[in-house]
Design an enzyme around this catalytic site. Sequence first.
Site, PDB file in Angstrom:
ATOM      1  N   PHE A   1       0.848  -1.195   0.000  1.00 59.14           N
ATOM      2  CA  PHE A   1       0.000   0.000   0.000  1.00 59.14           C
ATOM      3  C   PHE A   1       0.881   1.241   0.000  1.00 59.14           C
ATOM      4  CE2 PHE A   1      -2.906   3.185   1.773  1.00 59.14           C
ATOM      5  CZ  PHE A   1      -3.936   3.050   0.857  1.00 59.14           C
TER       6      PHE A   1
ATOM      7  N   ASP B   1       1.765  -4.729   8.560  1.00 60.47           N
ATOM      8  CA  ASP B   1       0.582  -3.876   8.436  1.00 60.47           C
ATOM      9  C   ASP B   1      -0.635  -4.799   8.344  1.00 60.47           C
ATOM     10  OD1 ASP B   1      -1.539  -2.259   7.579  1.00 60.47           O
ATOM     11  OD2 ASP B   1      -0.275  -1.015   6.307  1.00 60.47           O
TER      12      ASP B   1
ATOM     13  N   TYR C   1     -11.048   1.360  10.634  1.00 57.71           N
ATOM     14  CA  TYR C   1     -12.263   1.700   9.885  1.00 57.71           C
ATOM     15  C   TYR C   1     -12.673   0.680   8.844  1.00 57.71           C
ATOM     16  CZ  TYR C   1      -8.569   3.776   6.942  1.00 57.71           C
ATOM     17  OH  TYR C   1      -7.423   3.989   6.213  1.00 57.71           O
ATOM     18  N   LYS C   2     -11.909  -0.387   8.681  1.00 56.44           N
ATOM     19  CA  LYS C   2     -12.277  -1.419   7.708  1.00 56.44           C
ATOM     20  C   LYS C   2     -13.106  -2.496   8.405  1.00 56.44           C
ATOM     21  CE  LYS C   2      -8.432  -0.686   4.460  1.00 56.44           C
ATOM     22  NZ  LYS C   2      -7.791   0.502   5.071  1.00 56.44           N
TER      23      LYS C   2
ATOM     24  N   ARG D   1     -12.423  -4.333  -6.725  1.00 53.48           N
ATOM     25  CA  ARG D   1     -12.263  -5.004  -5.434  1.00 53.48           C
ATOM     26  C   ARG D   1     -13.628  -5.263  -4.807  1.00 53.48           C
ATOM     27  NH1 ARG D   1      -8.260  -2.436  -1.233  1.00 53.48           N
ATOM     28  NH2 ARG D   1     -10.008  -0.996  -1.089  1.00 53.48           N
TER      29      ARG D   1
END
Length: 417
Positions: A131, A202, A227-228, A376
């Site tokens: 990322f 991560d 937040y995921k 995705r």
Amino acid sequence: MSTPPATREDCLALDRADPLAAHREHFALPAGRIYLDGNSLGALPRATPARVAQVVEREWGEGLIGSWNGAGWMDLPARVGGKIGTLIGARPGETVCADSTSVNLFKLLAVALRMQGGTGRRVIVSERDNFPTDLYMAQGLGRLVGGVQLRLVDAPEQLTAALDEEVAVLMLTHVNYRTGRMHDMAALTRAAHAAGALVVWDLAHSAGAVPVDLNAAHADFAVGCGYKYLNGGPGAPAFLWVAQRHQEAFEQPLSGWMGHAAPFEFSPDYRPAPGVARYLAGTPSVIALAALEVGVDTVCAAGMTALRAKSVALTTLFTQLVEARCAGLGLARLSPAQPEARGSQVCLTHAHGYAVMQALIARGVVGDFRAPDVLRFGFAPLYNGYAEVWDAVEALREVLATRAWDRPEFHARAQVT
């Protein structure tokens, strides 16, 4: 699930037999939408608005400054961090919530490099497809301290060979954001340690989605976002994990007052707090942490074993249905075929991926797009069902077969994709 269900009714039967089905009622999901973007932003738990209102109206509005003590605001980073810790194989006192993933990564990379200071090792190894914020933070830290090189490999299979005597840190995202591929955490940690390197993981696409056991893997450091799959809300605080054996090694570089051993002494000289508390920096975001705690509680209530089993079933069903019903329509699968090698998302490519995703969203199937051509689909077992998977694939088939994506409004790029 060796073969996909033959009909939508078969999928509805799977939903009726689903042991996690009742958890869907704990989320406020808009009618008429199939939400397959929990890997970007988790859905809103129904309990969150009331909890946030309590913090705002009673604890802040009535308790005012007294709520730092009376309502336990100061305890939130450790308390919520401890709950997340139960999902990632942490021991008590190894996890705290603070800041953002990017900021926490900067802290941990700086500490890891300092721990390697006497070795002459100055290389951080990662994947080119990691990322971008992780790469940017490593680059920025390198510019700040000087002499640090970021070495990127083009394929996961090249990672072990890149671990030579110059490498200080291996920095990896456990589940790749573009492909959904999941690394073997234990094997890569062993390889890094054998080469004399430390490892920073991560967990942004892992925490709350796949079982993680940092201590069993003998990991060194980890970060992740709230937040995921943890359903903490947009911009929710992140978390960091430091193995107990490393906690007293050095103080972290962002030596803010909340990481001080005694913040309310107001001493002009910094003295790091014991343990993982030294990785705090500024004043905790109380409202955001309260919302995050509700989201974390939704995951803890289900348990990672059950969540992972359903995640594998959902992603396998989606993969099989796409291959059976969308063949010849320009899609290619980017995610691994083997369930044990992928996280809780399936990624496909299409030459007009952005427009295809916008057409799907217009039909009520919400995924997201990652440049240059990746569609995705993230599966949150707490609130996604099997019939939704069937309907999502049918919508995808229709969009592709009719070229419904080829309209001007679907090609216009928005700021967030």
